[in-house]
Design an enzyme around this catalytic site. Structure first.
Site, short mmCIF file in Angstrom:
data_model
loop_
_atom_site.label_atom_id
_atom_site.label_comp_id
_atom_site.label_asym_id
_atom_site.label_seq_id
_atom_site.Cartn_x
_atom_site.Cartn_y
_atom_site.Cartn_z
N GLU A 294 0.79 -1.11 -0.14
CA GLU A 294 -0.01 -0.12 -0.08
C GLU A 294 0.84 1.07 0.07
O GLU A 294 1.82 1.33 1.05
CB GLU A 294 -0.77 -0.05 1.30
CG GLU A 294 -1.70 -1.33 1.46
CD GLU A 294 -2.60 -1.41 0.52
OE1 GLU A 294 -3.00 -0.42 -0.17
OE2 GLU A 294 -3.10 -2.63 0.31
N CYS A 328 -1.72 9.34 3.97
CA CYS A 328 -1.90 8.92 2.42
C CYS A 328 -3.10 9.25 1.70
O CYS A 328 -3.08 9.54 0.75
CB CYS A 328 -1.68 7.44 2.48
SG CYS A 328 -3.04 6.58 3.23
P1 NAD Z 1 8.58 4.74 3.90
O1 NAD Z 1 8.48 3.96 2.95
O2 NAD Z 1 9.96 5.52 4.50
O3 NAD Z 1 8.88 3.53 5.25
C1 NAD Z 1 7.77 2.59 5.54
C2 NAD Z 1 8.59 1.62 6.07
O4 NAD Z 1 9.42 0.86 5.23
C3 NAD Z 1 9.51 1.81 7.22
O5 NAD Z 1 9.12 0.48 8.54
C4 NAD Z 1 10.62 1.78 6.95
O6 NAD Z 1 11.62 1.56 7.91
C5 NAD Z 1 10.81 0.60 5.80
N1 NAD Z 1 11.88 0.66 5.18
C6 NAD Z 1 12.51 1.67 4.62
N2 NAD Z 1 13.39 1.39 3.52
C7 NAD Z 1 13.18 -0.02 3.57
C8 NAD Z 1 13.71 -0.95 2.59
N3 NAD Z 1 14.99 -0.75 1.81
N4 NAD Z 1 13.22 -2.12 2.74
C9 NAD Z 1 12.33 -2.57 3.54
N5 NAD Z 1 11.64 -1.75 4.34
C10 NAD Z 1 12.18 -0.46 4.35
O7 NAD Z 1 7.28 5.62 4.47
P2 NAD Z 1 6.89 6.25 5.52
O8 NAD Z 1 7.61 7.53 5.60
O9 NAD Z 1 6.89 5.60 6.88
O10 NAD Z 1 5.28 6.56 5.33
C11 NAD Z 1 4.71 7.62 4.48
C12 NAD Z 1 4.44 7.09 3.24
O11 NAD Z 1 3.32 5.90 3.39
C13 NAD Z 1 3.66 7.93 2.43
O12 NAD Z 1 4.27 7.82 0.83
C14 NAD Z 1 2.44 7.38 2.47
O13 NAD Z 1 1.47 7.77 1.42
C15 NAD Z 1 2.42 6.25 2.49
N6 NAD Z 1 1.20 5.45 3.20
C16 NAD Z 1 0.47 4.69 2.34
C17 NAD Z 1 -0.86 4.03 3.06
C18 NAD Z 1 -1.86 3.48 1.98
O14 NAD Z 1 -2.61 2.79 2.73
N7 NAD Z 1 -1.48 3.40 0.65
C19 NAD Z 1 -1.04 4.30 4.31
C20 NAD Z 1 -0.20 5.10 5.25
C21 NAD Z 1 1.08 5.63 4.42
#
Ligand code: NAD
Length: 531
Positions: A294, A328
């Protein structure tokens, strides 16, 4: 297969609190004071037990509204520890798979009870760790509880025998089985709800599960781990794996022992996970990994020429700026019909000016800080660069100090190729464009690579019908705000670069954590051997 007489009461959404009532208000004030007295504790990996000896792997999590305040220290796994954790969960997965669905469901129900009993405390942790205000934090807890209760009931349905056909002489049955090992990787913006939703879906489906909170919300992740343990989930069925995503994520995603990955976060990380998980399996990998991803959004609302402007202003201000635009689902593009443009825009700007900014702990504040210094710098830079190109309609200047507070900014443009129109900002920044027709509005909505939420304010039934058909969004909201999806009522999730999963909080979600199998048995008895 589930015993037919095991039933649960019908699903009901958890009711949000009413802080206008003194009882709820006082409970929240007490919870904030209580949590304040617990700040600075240290939580260890696996089950978030509080430890007194802090080692060099324990990382501080800061209050974004008061950046010199440590909310807690959380032990981060290094690569070796994360693979050891995976090994532990993998070994237990064989037992967890065989644990009766009824037991798993009862544990999830118990978890829901615990989260409900701790709802004020959990909200208070969110106020401190991610800068939510009371109402936003409470809604997050409600959603977490709802995910537990909803997925428990979905699992109950899926674990009953599904007869596909009963002909004389043949019995055909469809049944759902756990995949094995689940890896959950969550964002910080719904620190309890999303982490709980993905983790519980994986666990209740029978997958032993490693769950990784985002770094910025590790303490809330620890609170979930403690609740899971308190509910009685056996050791090895779950593992609280705090750590740096970039360091431990890729190896875990690539590991042959992982069967299903549930990720919510940015598109860039999500796409890298999809790519890594799709690599040709090594000799020991049991199957193709399932990835649920997501991802981000660039959500638009159309204000039609016959829209109820009062309603539209309220809904758009809330959609754009609640939780500082860090949802999001948040509104970041407004497409306003030329016939109502001037009156709508001036009122929208005036309404935005009235929003009070400050720490979420004070219930008078409607806008809080953004999550961390990285976000703050990125948003400030985005605004500064946009100011050079676009017309700035409003920028809040009197910002509080001591936290990651950024200006709320509203721009105007006719250029749909501008980065501010195309890219997710994840902050309180909105761009407004004048449209001459509904067609133009739909084309603008669909001009981005994301398809998460969207909205239309219109009093024309035919325009609303067209919006349903023509707006490329996973969740379309009509004459209401575009955030705040409620479990079961609004199954949530997008397509295009916004995601590849079935909607969270919807009836298809659990299928992604399960393997369907069918049995077709010739029931014409020709004599069986006794057991
Ligand atoms: P992010 O992608 O920076 O991090 C999300 C998670 O991924 C964290 O736990 C992080 O530690 C982990 N991560 C980072 N690099 C990684 C890698 N290389 N491999 C595996 N895991 C890794 O996102 P964020 O800043 O925590 O959240 C904000 C984003 O999430 C926004 O883009 C928002 O739109 C999205 N979001 C989407 C939904 C949805 O339902 N579509 C809901 C909430 C947030």
């Amino acid at each position: 297969m589930m015993n037919e007489d095991f039933v649960l009461p019908a699903f009901e959404n958890t009711r949000v609190l009413n802080f206008a009532e003194s009882g709820d208000r006082q409970k929240m004030e007490r919870a904030l004071a209580d949590v304040h007295s617990k700040l600075g504790q240290t939580y260890r990996l696996e089950d978030a037990t509080i430890i007194t000896q802090r080692n060099q792997n324990c990382n501080p999590s800061f209050n974004p509204a008061q950046i010199d305040q440590v909310v807690g220290y959380v032990e981060y796994a290094n690569l070796e520890q994360s693979l050891t954790a995976l090994d532990k969960v993998h070994r237990y997965s064989k037992t967890w798979k065989k644990t009766e669905a009824k037991t798993r469901i009862q544990l999830v129900e118990k978890l829901a009870d615990i989260l409900e009993a701790k709802r004020f405390e959990l909200s208070a942790w969110m106020v401190f760790e991610v800068g939510k205000n009371w109402r936003e934090a409470d809604a997050d807890v409600c959603e977490a509880i709802d995910f537990c209760r909803y997925y428990a009931r979905q699992m109950l349905k899926l674990s009953k025998p599904h007869l596909t056909q009963v002909l004389s002489g043949e019995r055909d049955e469809l049944s759902y089985h756990p995949k094995g090992v689940g890896l959950v990787i969550a964002p910080w913006n719904f620190p309890l709800a999303i982490l709980t939703g993905m983790t519980v879906a994986s666990l209740v489906s029978g997958n032993a599960t490693l769950f990784k909170p985002a770094e910025q919300s590790s303490v809330i992740g620890a609170m979930l781990a403690r609740a899971i343990k308190e509910a009685g989930f056996p050791e090895g069925s779950f593992y609280f794996l705090a750590g740096e995503g970039e360091k431990i994520g890729p190896s875990l995603v690539a590991d042959e022992r992982v069967d299903v990955i549930a990720f919510t976060g940015s598109a860039s990380v999500g796409l890298s996970i999809i790519e890594t998980a799709a690599k040709k399996p090594g000799a020991h990998q049991r199957g193709v990994k399932k990835v649920i991803a997501e991802m981000g959004g660039k959500n638009a609302v159309i204000v039609d020429e016959d829209a109820d402007i009062d309603e539209a202003i309220l809904g758009c201000v809330h959609s754009a700026f609640s939780f500082q635009g860090q949802k999001c689902s948040a509104l970041s593009r407004l497409l306003v019909h030329e016939n109502v443009y001037d009156s709508f825009v001036s009122r929208f700007v005036e309404a935005a000016k009235t929003l009070r900014m400050g720490p979420g702990a004070n219930p008078e504040n409607q806008l809080g800080p953004v999550i961390d210094s990285e976000s703050q710098t990125r948003i400030e830079k985005t605004i500064a660069e946009a100011e050079k190109r676009l017309k700035l309609l409003y920028k809040k200047t009197d910002l509080p100090t001591g936290g990651h507070f950024v200006p709320l900014a509203i721009f105007e443009t006719q250029d749909t190729k501008d980065p501010i129109f195309q890219n997710e900002i994840f902050g309180p920044v909105v761009v407004i464009k004048k449209i001459r027709s509904l067609e133009e509005g739909f084309a603008d909505v669909n001009s981005v690579r994301y398809a998460l939420t969207g909205g239309i304010y219109s009093r024309s039934p035919s325009h609303i019908e067209r919006a349903k058909r023509e707006m490329e969004v996973g969740n379309l909201y009509i004459n209401r705000s575009i955030t705040g999806a409620v479990v079961e009522r609004h199954p949530f999730g997008g397509f295009k670069l916004s995601g590849i999963g079935s909607k969270a909080g919807g009836p298809d979600y659990l299928y992604q954590f399960l393997e369907p199998r069918t049995y077709s048995e010739n029931t014409v008895r020709r004599g069986f051997a006794g057991d």
